[in-house]
Design a protein around this motif. Structure first.
Motif, PDB file in Angstrom:
ATOM      1  N   GLY A  49       0.852  -1.205   0.000  1.00  0.00           N
ATOM      2  CA  GLY A  49       0.000   0.000   0.000  1.00  0.00           C
ATOM      3  C   GLY A  49       0.876   1.238   0.000  1.00  0.00           C
ATOM      4  N   GLY A  82      -0.646   4.766  -1.020  1.00  0.00           N
ATOM      5  CA  GLY A  82      -1.913   5.203  -0.428  1.00  0.00           C
ATOM      6  C   GLY A  82      -1.660   6.348   0.540  1.00  0.00           C
ATOM      7  N   GLN A  83      -2.717   6.844   1.148  1.00  0.00           N
ATOM      8  CA  GLN A  83      -2.574   7.987   2.069  1.00  0.00           C
ATOM      9  C   GLN A  83      -1.687   7.626   3.259  1.00  0.00           C
ATOM     10  N   VAL A  84      -1.991   6.488   3.896  1.00  0.00           N
ATOM     11  CA  VAL A  84      -1.218   6.101   5.087  1.00  0.00           C
ATOM     12  C   VAL A  84       0.183   5.634   4.672  1.00  0.00           C
ATOM     13  N   ASP A 132       2.172  -1.769  -4.392  1.00  0.00           N
ATOM     14  CA  ASP A 132       0.728  -1.548  -4.291  1.00  0.00           C
ATOM     15  C   ASP A 132       0.078  -2.364  -5.402  1.00  0.00           C
ATOM     16  N   ARG A 133      -1.136  -1.975  -5.841  1.00  0.00           N
ATOM     17  CA  ARG A 133      -1.748  -2.807  -6.894  1.00  0.00           C
ATOM     18  C   ARG A 133      -1.115  -2.571  -8.255  1.00  0.00           C
ATOM     19  N   ARG A 134      -0.368  -1.446  -8.346  1.00  0.00           N
ATOM     20  CA  ARG A 134       0.142  -1.076  -9.672  1.00  0.00           C
ATOM     21  C   ARG A 134       1.641  -1.263  -9.811  1.00  0.00           C
ATOM     22  N   ARG A 174       3.805  -3.753 -11.463  1.00  0.00           N
ATOM     23  CA  ARG A 174       3.709  -4.901 -10.543  1.00  0.00           C
ATOM     24  C   ARG A 174       3.749  -6.226 -11.309  1.00  0.00           C
ATOM     25  N   CYS A 230      -0.431  -1.288   4.729  1.00  0.00           N
ATOM     26  CA  CYS A 230      -1.199  -0.034   4.718  1.00  0.00           C
ATOM     27  C   CYS A 230      -2.277  -0.102   3.635  1.00  0.00           C
ATOM     28  N   THR A 231      -2.896  -1.274   3.479  1.00  0.00           N
ATOM     29  CA  THR A 231      -3.997  -1.427   2.530  1.00  0.00           C
ATOM     30  C   THR A 231      -5.281  -1.678   3.328  1.00  0.00           C
ATOM     31  N   ALA A 232      -6.391  -1.809   2.593  1.00  0.00           N
ATOM     32  CA  ALA A 232      -7.622  -2.323   3.212  1.00  0.00           C
ATOM     33  C   ALA A 232      -7.990  -3.599   2.468  1.00  0.00           C
ATOM     34  N   SER A 233      -6.967  -4.379   2.104  1.00  0.00           N
ATOM     35  CA  SER A 233      -7.166  -5.500   1.188  1.00  0.00           C
ATOM     36  C   SER A 233      -7.396  -6.819   1.926  1.00  0.00           C
ATOM     37  N   ALA A 253      -2.251  -1.445   9.462  1.00  0.00           N
ATOM     38  CA  ALA A 253      -3.363  -0.506   9.680  1.00  0.00           C
ATOM     39  C   ALA A 253      -4.653  -1.094   9.118  1.00  0.00           C
ATOM     40  N   LYS A 277      -7.708  -3.503   9.062  1.00  0.00           N
ATOM     41  CA  LYS A 277      -8.471  -4.246  10.072  1.00  0.00           C
ATOM     42  C   LYS A 277      -9.140  -5.496   9.525  1.00  0.00           C
ATOM     43  N   GLY A 332      -6.764  10.163  10.062  1.00  0.00           N
ATOM     44  CA  GLY A 332      -5.806  11.105   9.471  1.00  0.00           C
ATOM     45  C   GLY A 332      -4.553  10.339   9.113  1.00  0.00           C
ATOM     46  N   THR A 374      -2.061   8.327  11.743  1.00  0.00           N
ATOM     47  CA  THR A 374      -2.138   6.866  11.595  1.00  0.00           C
ATOM     48  C   THR A 374      -0.755   6.300  11.261  1.00  0.00           C
TER      49      THR A 374
END
Ligand SMILES: NC(=O)c1ccc[n+]([C@@H]2O[C@H](COP(=O)([O-])OP(=O)(O)OC[C@H]3O[C@@H](n4cnc5c(N)ncnc54)[C@H](OP(=O)(O)O)[C@@H]3O)[C@@H](O)[C@H]2O)c1
Length: 381
Positions: A24, A27-29, A59-61, A82, A107-110, A130, A132, A347, A351
């Motif tokens: 990730g 990403g933002q985080v 990341d995904r790319r 990737r 740092c993903t939501a994957s 980060a 969950k 934020g 984070t």
């Protein structure tokens, strides 16, 4: 006279190398984490005795890898498109014996990344996350992760998954370790829903408040996730499980924030007038009765629920500014005067700072483990 600062403790030993794999990365985080890592690298080596190297980032790319360590803030220049085989080769290398200690920073939501945790932990890779998703899946998976970490001794840290950098999960774990049972938890934990409630109480229509939250990027790309409280359910699952409640996702009862959330976003327009009227009536009632609407995540012996509550306007939950999180924990010893923990609940910068704390704690544990292994090997030789 202003107080001078104590010097940081400096270890006598040179800092031990710890390899990081950041998932990730843009990403933002992830971006805030790389910035913080670059700023703090030398000071962490001095204070904590670990030399954090960004071995790989993806990341995904894109994907980047350097055995000597990537420059955290200059990633764009080195990222390649990737390739799955390159990522699998990286993990095979990290999981092979005699590697320097290494840590995955998620740092993903994957869900796909979360699904790898048991395998990574079992092979001795640490995780600071980060994300969950892993802890909010079915209980059997949560237990599988805990067992994998316990069996290999690899650290697994996820403090920022609830309340960003507010220490909530660490104190809950301490309560469990000292045998102080948690009876009940209540929390305001959703930044996006707190923002909507603040706007609604200030007189804005529901439809306008939702449009504003979307335009400011406070909601998920699919705002239905926020309105159905999906993310809040995940946070409650993590909190409840860390407090010792054996809770399955389907056992959390949820009152959706808005009824339109049950339909596809393309059909919301047809429901917005009714939603505006429903919220106008609720707010009028609250104004007349000196109350305020809050969205509370709660767990106790009776079960777990996400519910809209009309609380006295002076309640600490009701007076909370949008963006702040607050958790009330009732224990066997602290029930008349419960424990309250609060602060900024989201934020990227805060984070990322919390993720870095997890990385340092996990890294120190990994380095201590590797040093103990080396000592055992040299005694045996
Ligand atoms: N933002 C906050 O204030 C905050 C606070 C607390 C916790 N968190 C948690 O932190 C995590 C990251 O949040 P964020 O705001 O940084 O999200 P974000 O800006 O959407 O970034 C997500 C990152 O994950 C990458 N990604 C997604 N699936 C992936 C996969 N299968 N493999 C590799 N990379 C993948 C994305 O890559 P692409 O760009 O290539 O798609 C992107 O780099 C989330 O779990 C969130 O719940 C965020």
């Amino acid at each position: 006279m202003p107080l001078s600062r104590l010097p940081s403790p400096s270890g006598a030993r040179p800092a031990a190398r710890l390899d990081l794999v950041l998932v990730g990365a843009r990403g933002q985080v992830g971006t805030a984490f790389r910035r913080r890592l670059a700023e703090q690298h030398a000071a962490i080596a001095r204070r904590a005795g670990i030399d954090l190297r960004l071995l790989a980032a993806f990341d995904r790319r894109g994907f980047a890898y350097d055995l000597e360590g990537l420059a955290p803030t200059e990633l764009d220049a080195v990222l390649q498109p990737r390739r799955e085989d390159a990522i699998e080769a990286l993990f095979a290398h990290l999981q092979s014996p005699r590697q320097a200690p290494a840590l995955v920073v998620d740092c993903t939501a994957s869900d796909a990344i979360a699904a790898r945790y048991p395998e990574w932990l079992a092979s001795g890779l640490g995780i600071a996350t980060a994300n969950k998703r892993a802890n909010a899946r079915e209980l059997a998976f949560y237990r599988q992760i805990q067992r994998a970490a316990a069996a290999s001794g690899a650290p697994y840290r996820f403090e920022t998954t609830v309340g960003a950098a507010i220490p909530i999960l660490g104190p809950l774990r301490d309560l469990a370790l000292r045998g102080e049972g948690v009876r009940a938890i209540q929390g305001v934990l959703s930044g996006s829903l707190s923002f909507l409630l603040e706007r609604l109480h200030s007189g804005q229509r529901f439809s306008a408040a939702l449009a504003e939250a979307q335009s400011l990027g406070y909601t998920e790309p699919d705002a239905g996730e926020d309105l159905r409280a999906d993310d809040l359910v995940r946070k409650l699952l993590v909190l409840a499980r860390e407090a010792g409640f054996a809770l399955e996702p389907h056992e959390v009862s949820v009152t959706p924030f808005a009824e339109c959330a049950a339909s596809h976003p393309d059909q919301w327009a047809a429901h917005l007038d009714a939603e505006d009227a429903r919220w106008a009536a609720r707010i009028a009632h609250a104004k007349a009765s000196g109350t305020r609407w809050t969205i509370l995540a709660e767990v106790d012996a009776a079960g777990a629920r996400i519910a809209l509550r009309e609380l006295d306007a002076t309640s600490p939950f009701a007076t909370l500014p949008a963006g702040q999180n607050l958790v009330r924990i009732e224990t066997d010893l602290q029930h008349e005067r419960p424990l309250w923990l609060g602060g900024p609940g989201a934020g990227p910068d805060i984070t990322a700072a919390g993720v870095l704390s997890d990385v340092i704690a996990a890294g120190q544990a990994l380095v201590r483990g590797a040093q103990a292994d080396n000592r055992r090997r040299s005694v045996a030789a």
